[in-house]
Design a protein around this motif. Structure first.
Motif, PDB file in Angstrom:
ATOM      1  N   THR A 113       0.838  -1.207   0.000  1.00 46.23           N
ATOM      2  CA  THR A 113       0.000   0.000   0.000  1.00 46.23           C
ATOM      3  C   THR A 113       0.869   1.251   0.000  1.00 46.23           C
ATOM      4  O   THR A 113       2.053   1.205   0.353  1.00 46.23           O
ATOM      5  CB  THR A 113      -0.903   0.035   1.237  1.00 46.23           C
ATOM      6  OG1 THR A 113      -0.074   0.180   2.412  1.00 46.23           O
ATOM      7  CG2 THR A 113      -1.732  -1.241   1.355  1.00 46.23           C
ATOM      8  N   SER A 114       0.258   2.370  -0.360  1.00 43.41           N
ATOM      9  CA  SER A 114       0.999   3.634  -0.338  1.00 43.41           C
ATOM     10  C   SER A 114       1.409   3.996   1.080  1.00 43.41           C
ATOM     11  O   SER A 114       2.448   4.627   1.292  1.00 43.41           O
ATOM     12  CB  SER A 114       0.165   4.755  -0.965  1.00 43.41           C
ATOM     13  OG  SER A 114      -1.057   4.929  -0.270  1.00 43.41           O
TER      14      SER A 114
ATOM     15  N   ARG B 108      -8.261   4.202 -13.990  1.00 44.64           N
ATOM     16  CA  ARG B 108      -8.939   4.701 -12.792  1.00 44.64           C
ATOM     17  C   ARG B 108     -10.317   4.050 -12.653  1.00 44.64           C
ATOM     18  O   ARG B 108     -11.135   4.081 -13.578  1.00 44.64           O
ATOM     19  CB  ARG B 108      -9.059   6.217 -12.858  1.00 44.64           C
ATOM     20  CG  ARG B 108      -9.465   6.870 -11.561  1.00 44.64           C
ATOM     21  CD  ARG B 108      -9.476   8.373 -11.707  1.00 44.64           C
ATOM     22  NE  ARG B 108      -8.150   8.915 -11.922  1.00 44.64           N
ATOM     23  CZ  ARG B 108      -7.283   9.191 -10.951  1.00 44.64           C
ATOM     24  NH1 ARG B 108      -7.608   8.947  -9.699  1.00 44.64           N
ATOM     25  NH2 ARG B 108      -6.101   9.699 -11.237  1.00 44.64           N
TER      26      ARG B 108
ATOM     27  N   GLN C 108      -2.223   6.326  -7.577  1.00 45.86           N
ATOM     28  CA  GLN C 108      -3.144   7.395  -7.958  1.00 45.86           C
ATOM     29  C   GLN C 108      -3.734   8.083  -6.719  1.00 45.86           C
ATOM     30  O   GLN C 108      -3.867   9.305  -6.676  1.00 45.86           O
ATOM     31  CB  GLN C 108      -4.244   6.833  -8.860  1.00 45.86           C
ATOM     32  CG  GLN C 108      -3.734   6.470 -10.247  1.00 45.86           C
ATOM     33  CD  GLN C 108      -4.763   5.762 -11.110  1.00 45.86           C
ATOM     34  OE1 GLN C 108      -5.619   5.024 -10.617  1.00 45.86           O
ATOM     35  NE2 GLN C 108      -4.686   5.972 -12.422  1.00 45.86           N
ATOM     36  N   GLN C 109      -4.067   7.302  -5.705  1.00 46.92           N
ATOM     37  CA  GLN C 109      -4.602   7.879  -4.469  1.00 46.92           C
ATOM     38  C   GLN C 109      -3.554   8.734  -3.760  1.00 46.92           C
ATOM     39  O   GLN C 109      -3.859   9.810  -3.232  1.00 46.92           O
ATOM     40  CB  GLN C 109      -5.098   6.769  -3.549  1.00 46.92           C
ATOM     41  CG  GLN C 109      -6.330   6.051  -4.057  1.00 46.92           C
ATOM     42  CD  GLN C 109      -6.661   4.794  -3.271  1.00 46.92           C
ATOM     43  OE1 GLN C 109      -6.139   4.567  -2.187  1.00 46.92           O
ATOM     44  NE2 GLN C 109      -7.532   3.960  -3.836  1.00 46.92           N
ATOM     45  N   LEU C 110      -2.307   8.258  -3.776  1.00 49.32           N
ATOM     46  CA  LEU C 110      -1.213   9.015  -3.165  1.00 49.32           C
ATOM     47  C   LEU C 110      -1.016  10.352  -3.863  1.00 49.32           C
ATOM     48  O   LEU C 110      -0.877  11.401  -3.213  1.00 49.32           O
ATOM     49  CB  LEU C 110       0.079   8.195  -3.225  1.00 49.32           C
ATOM     50  CG  LEU C 110       1.349   8.885  -2.707  1.00 49.32           C
ATOM     51  CD1 LEU C 110       1.294   9.043  -1.192  1.00 49.32           C
ATOM     52  CD2 LEU C 110       2.595   8.103  -3.123  1.00 49.32           C
TER      53      LEU C 110
ATOM     54  N   GLU D  65      -3.199  12.027  -5.655  1.00 43.45           N
ATOM     55  CA  GLU D  65      -4.367  12.883  -5.431  1.00 43.45           C
ATOM     56  C   GLU D  65      -4.330  13.560  -4.064  1.00 43.45           C
ATOM     57  O   GLU D  65      -4.823  14.680  -3.896  1.00 43.45           O
ATOM     58  CB  GLU D  65      -5.647  12.049  -5.531  1.00 43.45           C
ATOM     59  CG  GLU D  65      -6.048  11.704  -6.943  1.00 43.45           C
ATOM     60  CD  GLU D  65      -7.289  10.837  -6.973  1.00 43.45           C
ATOM     61  OE1 GLU D  65      -7.875  10.572  -5.901  1.00 43.45           O
ATOM     62  OE2 GLU D  65      -7.675  10.409  -8.072  1.00 43.45           O
ATOM     63  N   ALA D  66      -3.727  12.876  -3.093  1.00 43.85           N
ATOM     64  CA  ALA D  66      -3.689  13.408  -1.723  1.00 43.85           C
ATOM     65  C   ALA D  66      -2.597  14.448  -1.526  1.00 43.85           C
ATOM     66  O   ALA D  66      -2.515  15.057  -0.457  1.00 43.85           O
ATOM     67  CB  ALA D  66      -3.489  12.256  -0.735  1.00 43.85           C
TER      68      ALA D  66
ATOM     69  N   HIS E 294      -3.554   1.879  -8.512  1.00 43.32           N
ATOM     70  CA  HIS E 294      -4.603   2.600  -7.789  1.00 43.32           C
ATOM     71  C   HIS E 294      -4.061   3.229  -6.508  1.00 43.32           C
ATOM     72  O   HIS E 294      -4.449   4.357  -6.150  1.00 43.32           O
ATOM     73  CB  HIS E 294      -5.758   1.653  -7.466  1.00 43.32           C
ATOM     74  CG  HIS E 294      -6.570   1.268  -8.667  1.00 43.32           C
ATOM     75  ND1 HIS E 294      -7.403   0.172  -8.700  1.00 43.32           N
ATOM     76  CD2 HIS E 294      -6.666   1.832  -9.906  1.00 43.32           C
ATOM     77  CE1 HIS E 294      -7.982   0.092  -9.887  1.00 43.32           C
ATOM     78  NE2 HIS E 294      -7.543   1.082 -10.641  1.00 43.32           N
ATOM     79  N   GLU E 295      -3.164   2.542  -5.817  1.00 41.81           N
ATOM     80  CA  GLU E 295      -2.526   3.109  -4.622  1.00 41.81           C
ATOM     81  C   GLU E 295      -1.719   4.356  -4.981  1.00 41.81           C
ATOM     82  O   GLU E 295      -1.756   5.366  -4.281  1.00 41.81           O
ATOM     83  CB  GLU E 295      -1.616   2.064  -3.953  1.00 41.81           C
ATOM     84  CG  GLU E 295      -2.342   0.934  -3.262  1.00 41.81           C
ATOM     85  CD  GLU E 295      -3.031   1.379  -1.986  1.00 41.81           C
ATOM     86  OE1 GLU E 295      -2.479   2.230  -1.258  1.00 41.81           O
ATOM     87  OE2 GLU E 295      -4.131   0.851  -1.703  1.00 41.81           O
TER      88      GLU E 295
END
Length: 254
Positions: free
Chosen positions: A69-70, A132, A169-171, A173-174, A166-167
């Motif tokens: 995970t990120s 995505r 991409q979430q990182l 975005e945050a 996906h991990e």
């Protein structure tokens, strides 16, 4: 979760003992410490203590990355920071691509970091946008590393797990909401031609980061993996100069 596969030869973390100025270096998504080892070795020759950790799930097998995970990638870097803190009185953090993204998150958490160095930091990766929200395919083929110099071999996986994308991409975005809160001096380097992360990512970071002291450098003879490309010596020179500008005189390395 423990990694199932052994570390690929050459992809190990590296550590060079030096003076009280510590440099933490993070590789990027799908990469390994091998991709930033030249920078680490070169900066160690200036007397610095340098540590390049291997991020969780990297440098073993893509099945390990599928489970990572990120938060675990960040933890890998954070543990490196804590290791250097036990030895060093001044710490600089450097990251390439996703490593730069993680560096921004670390800088947001630890305001005592003396300075951060970003190399083609990733906030967006257009080529992955079509994935995505997708639940398949499980694996995405990885193209050749984006390096302009000929005959350079980077240790990486041949395919990327969709879960890890996906991990990532979430990182990414945050990250933008954190930028105004970061007041640490920053050196932002971008390649003028980058086929993975648009150079505009670095422009956005440098414009929106809360740091008062900002240095921007454009690399004209390298692509995305600049740490292994034609401008790698130039990167080392800029890093050494930046560190000397922002380190206390009591630990000046000369």
């Amino acid at each position: 979760m423990k990694e199932k596969y052994p570390v690929i030869q050459g992809a190990e973390s590296f550590y060079f003992e030096g003076n009280e100025v510590g440099i933490l270096i993070s590789h990027g998504f799908m990469g390994t410490p091998q991709s930033v080892r030249f920078l680490g070795e070169s900066l160690a020759k200036h007397g610095y203590t340098v540590y390049g950790p291997r991020l969780k799930g990297h440098g073993t097998h893509c099945r390990d990355l599928e489970k990572a995970t990120s938060a675990e990638w960040f933890q890998s870097l954070e543990e490196g920071y804590k290791r250097l803190k036990r030895k060093c009185s001044a710490i600089f953090v450097m990251g390439q691509s996703m490593g730069g993204t993680l560096t921004l998150h670390l800088a947001n958490k630890y305001g005592d970091i003396r300075g951060i160095i970003l190399i083609n930091s990733a906030l967006t990766i257009p080529s992955l946008e079509y994935l995505r929200g997708k639940s398949s395919p499980r694996w995405v083929p990885e193209g050749k590393p984006d390096i302009k110099a000929k005959g350079v071999f980077e240790i990486t996986y041949s395919q990327a797990p969709l879960t890890a994308i996906h991990e990532l991409q979430q990182l990414m975005e945050a990250t933008p909401p954190l930028l105004p809160n970061i007041a640490i001096p920053v050196l932002g380097m971008k390649s003028s031609v980058d086929h993975v992360v648009p150079p505009e990512n670095t422009v956005f970071i440098m414009k929106n980061i809360g740091s008062f002291k900002k240095n921007a450098v454009t690399l004209h003879n390298s692509y995305h993996v600049a740490s292994m490309d034609n401008d790698k010596e130039q990167i080392v020179r800029h890093c050494h100069q930046f560190i000397q500008q922002h380190v206390y005189h009591k630990v000046y390395t000369g």
